[in-house]
Design an enzyme around this catalytic site. Structure first.
Site, PDB file in Angstrom:
ATOM      1  N   ASN A 223       0.912  -0.964   0.072  1.00 43.52           N
ATOM      2  CA  ASN A 223      -0.020  -0.083   0.087  1.00 43.52           C
ATOM      3  C   ASN A 223       0.614   1.227   0.110  1.00 43.52           C
ATOM      4  O   ASN A 223       2.077   1.299   0.185  1.00 43.52           O
ATOM      5  CB  ASN A 223      -0.990   0.101   1.331  1.00 43.52           C
ATOM      6  N   LYS A 355     -10.681  -3.735  19.129  1.00 46.73           N
ATOM      7  CA  LYS A 355      -9.237  -4.309  19.444  1.00 46.73           C
ATOM      8  C   LYS A 355      -8.779  -3.746  20.936  1.00 46.73           C
ATOM      9  O   LYS A 355      -7.530  -3.987  21.135  1.00 46.73           O
ATOM     10  CB  LYS A 355      -8.344  -3.388  18.452  1.00 46.73           C
TER      11      LYS A 355
END
Ligand code: CTP
Length: 431
Positions: A223, A355
């Site tokens: 990316n 998370k």
């Protein structure tokens, strides 16, 4: 009445010089005191009289002009401003600044200035793309100069491409946001905290950059992450005394010197490097753009194009941040990033909860003036306790100071909690 900011506005010789007049007007409306300096070439496009009439101040072009009221004007001009802003900046002025040439008033002012410098370039696309210009820009960025990137559009030469001066209102917005955030970050970050090294007992473990998931020996999935944000956080934490270890994936910048950096390639290598070191850390910052999927099988030799379609089967990588958070020791603060292209706030809040993070930094990576690769960023910080801090468009270095400041607040909370738990256990053991 004292104005909020003092700005030195440098105007260079390009068609867009007339737009500097509007920049000046809007800055004045925003309570800024502006004094103008022009290059000799700029006076071919706009008369100094225009700026003089609007500012009621002498317009500097030439140190040696007989009517110059100040014999060491470039020094005095540059020492009394909060910002030196160049609109428009030509390829020529960028080249001179990058090479320390001081052969007129504006270039001498640049060298003598201790104020931050913001440059809004405008030029023909070929001049903008020329390796020499790009090299000079890189050098100036390394020197700490901020750029208000040009936009794409129809240029004075009737071609379409990058090199058009950013819209006046966006220039003014970026300047004001910059000055506001500088003032804000000065309060906590540069007085007490920096001088006292308030993070000296902390060990930051930071991931940054992108990971590369190999398809075959010559191809990979990755990316656009550059690594800038993670390094900016690393430097901001180090400045406040923290021990810092950076686990860096692929980068499009040269990493800063004097940092402990471990280089990795894939998500798996990053995962292993983090897990090996996490027990010694007190703060984990997951700023890396970790690939979410990797090829199930990496081909041993280069894949040949002998079929009309190629299907690569991908499998999920381990979520490093989630695993760090699940296996955390009690002193570890876990901070994540949310890189989104839509629905920023919802997704960021969801990620923080899923998370189990202490804090998340959300940024919109679809905006070309911030996010991946850019020197600037914008977004907001969310903490587990429900605090939301907006971060307007600003340089990543400054955003990093805000993030570290917020982390230091979380550390203080953790310390207070520990103190009160100690008191509780003392009382219990005495009763
Ligand atoms: N992250 C990680 N390991 C992964 C993927 C992401 O540690 N395999 C971390 C990133 O470093 C970041 C946070 O998780 O701090 C969020 O990353 P992001 O790419 O925004 O989201 P994902 O969790 O990958 O979810 P999605 O791609 O579905 O938005």
């Amino acid at each position: 009445m004292k104005k909020k900011w003092k700005i030195g506005l440098g105007v260079c010789g390009g068609i867009a010089a007339y737009k500097a007049v509007e920049v000046l007007r809007q800055l004045q409306k925003a309570d800024c005191e502006v004094q103008v300096a022009m290059t000799k070439e700029a006076t071919q496009f706009v008369q100094p009289l225009t700026f003089r009439a609007l500012t009621n101040k002498y317009v500097f072009v030439d140190d040696y002009a007989p009517d110059n009221p100040d014999p060491i004007a470039h020094v005095n001009f540059s020492q009394n401003i909060d910002l030196l802003l160049i609109v428009p900046a030509t390829a020529n002025i960028i080249a001179k600044f990058a090479n320390g040439i001081a052969d007129d008033f504006l270039t001498s002012t640049y060298l003598a200035s201790t104020a931050p410098v913001m440059i809004a370039p405008a030029m023909n696309t070929a001049m903008w793309n020329h390796p020499a210009t790009q090299r000079n820009i890189r050098r100036l960025k390394e020197d700490g100069v901020y750029f208000i990137e040009p936009i794409s559009g129809e240029l004075a030469c009737k071609t379409i491409g990058t090199g058009k001066l950013e819209e006046v209102q966006n220039i003014v917005k970026q300047v004001l946001d910059f000055l506001e955030s500088k003032a804000l970050s000065k309060q906590p970050a540069t007085t007490d905290s920096v001088e006292n090294f308030d993070l000296k007992d902390e060990h930051f473990l930071i991931t940054t950059g992108s990971t590369r998931e190999e398809i075959d020996p010559v191809r990979y999935i990755s990316n656009y992450s550059s690594g800038k944000m993670g390094f900016a956080i690393a430097l901001a934490a180090q400045k406040r005394g923290a021990k810092v270890t950076v686990i860096a994936g692929n980068l499009s910048i040269s990493p800063p010197e004097n940092l402990d950096i471990i280089k990795v390639k894939s998500a798996e290598e990053m995962h292993n490097a983090v897990m090996e070191r996490i027990k010694d850390a007190t703060v984990y910052v997951g700023a890396a753009a970790v690939a979410d999927y990797k090829p199930v099988n990496r081909a041993r030799s280069k894949i040949k194009k002998d079929s009309s379609k190629l299907i690569i089967e991908l499998e999920k990588t381990k979520d490093i941040l989630e695993e760090v958070s699940k296996n955390r020791h009690e002193k570890l603060l876990v901070i994540g990033f949310a890189a989104e292209t839509e629905n920023l706030e919802n997704y960021a809040a969801e990620k923080m909860q899923k998370k189990n993070l202490d804090m998340i930094v959300a940024n919109d990576v679809s905006n070309p003036s911030s996010g991946f690769g850019s020197d600037n960023n914008q977004g907001f910080i969310l903490t587990k306790k429900g605090i939301k801090i907006e971060i307007p468009l600003m340089p990543k270095t400054m955003m990093a100071e805000r993030i570290v400041e917020q982390i230091s607040e979380l550390i203080k909370l953790r310390q207070n909690l520990e103190k009160s738990e100690n008191v509780d256990s003392k009382i219990e053991s005495q009763s």
